[in-house]
Design a protein around this motif. Structure first.
Motif, PDB file in Angstrom:
ATOM      1  N   SER A   1       0.828  -1.206   0.000  1.00 51.21           N
ATOM      2  CA  SER A   1       0.000   0.000   0.000  1.00 51.21           C
ATOM      3  C   SER A   1       0.862   1.256   0.000  1.00 51.21           C
ATOM      4  N   ILE A   2       1.939   1.231   0.796  1.00 57.50           N
ATOM      5  CA  ILE A   2       2.846   2.383   0.837  1.00 57.50           C
ATOM      6  C   ILE A   2       3.522   2.592  -0.521  1.00 57.50           C
ATOM      7  N   VAL A   3       3.972   1.490  -1.118  1.00 52.53           N
ATOM      8  CA  VAL A   3       4.616   1.575  -2.431  1.00 52.53           C
ATOM      9  C   VAL A   3       3.658   2.152  -3.471  1.00 52.53           C
ATOM     10  N   LEU A   4       2.405   1.699  -3.464  1.00 55.15           N
ATOM     11  CA  LEU A   4       1.425   2.180  -4.427  1.00 55.15           C
ATOM     12  C   LEU A   4       1.117   3.663  -4.221  1.00 55.15           C
ATOM     13  N   ILE A   5       1.070   4.094  -2.964  1.00 56.61           N
ATOM     14  CA  ILE A   5       0.826   5.513  -2.688  1.00 56.61           C
ATOM     15  C   ILE A   5       1.978   6.366  -3.210  1.00 56.61           C
ATOM     16  N   VAL A   6       3.206   5.894  -3.002  1.00 54.02           N
ATOM     17  CA  VAL A   6       4.379   6.623  -3.499  1.00 54.02           C
ATOM     18  C   VAL A   6       4.368   6.687  -5.025  1.00 54.02           C
ATOM     19  N   LEU A   7       4.082   5.550  -5.675  1.00 57.24           N
ATOM     20  CA  LEU A   7       4.028   5.521  -7.138  1.00 57.24           C
ATOM     21  C   LEU A   7       2.932   6.439  -7.665  1.00 57.24           C
ATOM     22  N   GLU A   8       1.773   6.414  -7.034  1.00 54.73           N
ATOM     23  CA  GLU A   8       0.667   7.270  -7.467  1.00 54.73           C
ATOM     24  C   GLU A   8       1.050   8.740  -7.367  1.00 54.73           C
ATOM     25  N   THR A   9       1.717   9.116  -6.277  1.00 56.53           N
ATOM     26  CA  THR A   9       2.139  10.504  -6.092  1.00 56.53           C
ATOM     27  C   THR A   9       3.141  10.921  -7.166  1.00 56.53           C
ATOM     28  N   ILE A  10       4.118  10.061  -7.435  1.00 61.75           N
ATOM     29  CA  ILE A  10       5.155  10.385  -8.416  1.00 61.75           C
ATOM     30  C   ILE A  10       4.577  10.485  -9.822  1.00 61.75           C
ATOM     31  N   PHE A  11       3.814   9.482 -10.225  1.00 60.18           N
ATOM     32  CA  PHE A  11       3.295   9.463 -11.595  1.00 60.18           C
ATOM     33  C   PHE A  11       2.282  10.579 -11.824  1.00 60.18           C
ATOM     34  N   THR A  12       1.455  10.871 -10.836  1.00 60.63           N
ATOM     35  CA  THR A  12       0.490  11.952 -10.983  1.00 60.63           C
ATOM     36  C   THR A  12       1.199  13.299 -11.063  1.00 60.63           C
ATOM     37  N   PHE A  13       2.254  13.454 -10.275  1.00 61.72           N
ATOM     38  CA  PHE A  13       3.048  14.688 -10.318  1.00 61.72           C
ATOM     39  C   PHE A  13       3.651  14.883 -11.710  1.00 61.72           C
ATOM     40  N   ILE A  14       4.210  13.817 -12.260  1.00 62.05           N
ATOM     41  CA  ILE A  14       4.794  13.890 -13.609  1.00 62.05           C
ATOM     42  C   ILE A  14       3.727  14.233 -14.633  1.00 62.05           C
ATOM     43  N   LEU A  15       2.576  13.583 -14.520  1.00 64.21           N
ATOM     44  CA  LEU A  15       1.489  13.816 -15.475  1.00 64.21           C
ATOM     45  C   LEU A  15       1.031  15.267 -15.452  1.00 64.21           C
ATOM     46  N   LYS A  16       0.950  15.858 -14.281  1.00 61.30           N
ATOM     47  CA  LYS A  16       0.436  17.220 -14.160  1.00 61.30           C
ATOM     48  C   LYS A  16       1.448  18.270 -14.604  1.00 61.30           C
ATOM     49  N   HIS A  17       2.747  17.949 -14.567  1.00 67.60           N
ATOM     50  CA  HIS A  17       3.760  18.958 -14.857  1.00 67.60           C
ATOM     51  C   HIS A  17       4.470  18.765 -16.193  1.00 67.60           C
ATOM     52  N   ASP A  18       4.451  17.560 -16.731  1.00 69.03           N
ATOM     53  CA  ASP A  18       5.157  17.302 -17.987  1.00 69.03           C
ATOM     54  C   ASP A  18       4.166  17.307 -19.147  1.00 69.03           C
ATOM     55  N   ARG A  19       4.262  18.324 -19.988  1.00 70.78           N
ATOM     56  CA  ARG A  19       3.287  18.478 -21.069  1.00 70.78           C
ATOM     57  C   ARG A  19       3.420  17.393 -22.131  1.00 70.78           C
ATOM     58  N   VAL A  20       4.653  16.859 -22.311  1.00 73.40           N
ATOM     59  CA  VAL A  20       4.839  15.782 -23.289  1.00 73.40           C
ATOM     60  C   VAL A  20       4.139  14.514 -22.813  1.00 73.40           C
ATOM     61  N   VAL A  21       4.250  14.225 -21.523  1.00 77.07           N
ATOM     62  CA  VAL A  21       3.551  13.072 -20.954  1.00 77.07           C
ATOM     63  C   VAL A  21       2.044  13.244 -21.097  1.00 77.07           C
ATOM     64  N   ARG A  22       1.553  14.461 -20.871  1.00 80.70           N
ATOM     65  CA  ARG A  22       0.108  14.704 -21.010  1.00 80.70           C
ATOM     66  C   ARG A  22      -0.354  14.447 -22.438  1.00 80.70           C
ATOM     67  N   LEU A  23       0.476  14.825 -23.406  1.00 81.67           N
ATOM     68  CA  LEU A  23       0.115  14.583 -24.805  1.00 81.67           C
ATOM     69  C   LEU A  23      -0.010  13.088 -25.089  1.00 81.67           C
ATOM     70  N   HIS A  24       0.941  12.324 -24.561  1.00 83.16           N
ATOM     71  CA  HIS A  24       0.975  10.891 -24.855  1.00 83.16           C
ATOM     72  C   HIS A  24      -0.061  10.102 -24.056  1.00 83.16           C
ATOM     73  N   THR A  25      -0.547  10.662 -22.951  1.00 80.90           N
ATOM     74  CA  THR A  25      -1.525   9.944 -22.133  1.00 80.90           C
ATOM     75  C   THR A  25      -2.945  10.473 -22.319  1.00 80.90           C
ATOM     76  N   ARG A  26      -3.106  11.499 -23.163  1.00 87.13           N
ATOM     77  CA  ARG A  26      -4.427  12.116 -23.328  1.00 87.13           C
ATOM     78  C   ARG A  26      -5.471  11.091 -23.751  1.00 87.13           C
ATOM     79  N   ALA A  27      -5.132  10.251 -24.722  1.00 83.81           N
ATOM     80  CA  ALA A  27      -6.099   9.249 -25.200  1.00 83.81           C
ATOM     81  C   ALA A  27      -6.429   8.242 -24.100  1.00 83.81           C
TER      82      ALA A  27
END
Length: 214
Positions: free
Chosen positions: A16-42
């Protein structure tokens, strides 16, 4: 609480701790990296749910692409989506080193189009891709060097879009050709029917004439 129950709960708590850490990291990247947002939009538009089964260690969890972020959970009520079977080593190779061979070896079950979109997106969550554009997370692109770096990251997506556009145009040409062939076949069938009916009419008249003459 018994020692056996403690031993059973410890791995679950760690997961559970690992998943919370991963969720925080990946969501942070998604919100701040515009290239990632482009590739994950679909994927976000599809609300894609990914079931991940790993071994060494054995672990099962779910990843959901939503407008709020990339959510990690041990359970999910979503049945439609993709299923990924892989080793933790392959995931490390992908996210730390952007290893294309490990990415290509991922075993994904489900819709082929969604699987292709997911693979295109995963490589952009890797450390080398992120580090190449991290300076632009909190500010607008100001320097020519930053612009070039961002363009390089977006280039594969633009190339893929251009390839898909070419495929669409080729399919449109094929559709037009098929429509033309269908019109030609319909016209040919029409005249064959006219000739056939005319022959029957002529033969019928000739037969009637012969019977009448006799």
């Amino acid at each position: 609480m018994s020692q056996s129950q403690h031993r059973d709960q410890d791995p679950q708590l760690l997961q559970s701790i690992v998943l919370i850490v991963l969720e925080t990291i990946f969501t942070f990247i998604l919100k701040h990296d515009r290239v990632v947002r482009l590739h994950t939009r679909a994927l976000v538009e599809r609300q894609l749910c990914l079931r991940v089964n790993t071994y060494l260690p054995n672990m099962t969890f779910y990843v959901r692409f939503t407008s709020k972020g990339i959510l990690f959970d041990r359970n999910s009520s979503v049945e439609n989506g993709l299923e990924l079977n892989t080793s933790v080593l392959d995931l490390i190779q992908i996210f730390l080193f952007a290893n294309q061979k490990s990415l290509n070896s991922l075993r994904l079950q489900g819709d082929a189009a969604d699987a292709e979109l997911l693979k295109d997106a995963l490589i952009h969550f890797s450390a080398p891709k992120i580090l190449s554009d991290w300076k632009n997370w909190f500010a607008r692109v100001n320097s020519e060097e930053d612009t070039v770096t961002s363009s390089r990251r977006i280039a594969p997506l633009l190339k893929k879009i251009e390839h898909q556009r070419s495929q669409v145009n080729a399919l449109r040409v094929e559709v037009k050709q098929y429509k033309s062939q269908i019109r030609h076949l319909k016209t040919r069938q029409y005249w064959l029917n006219v000739i056939f009916i005319s022959l029957i009419a002529i033969l019928s008249v000739a037969l009637i004439y012969i019977i009448w003459a006799n």
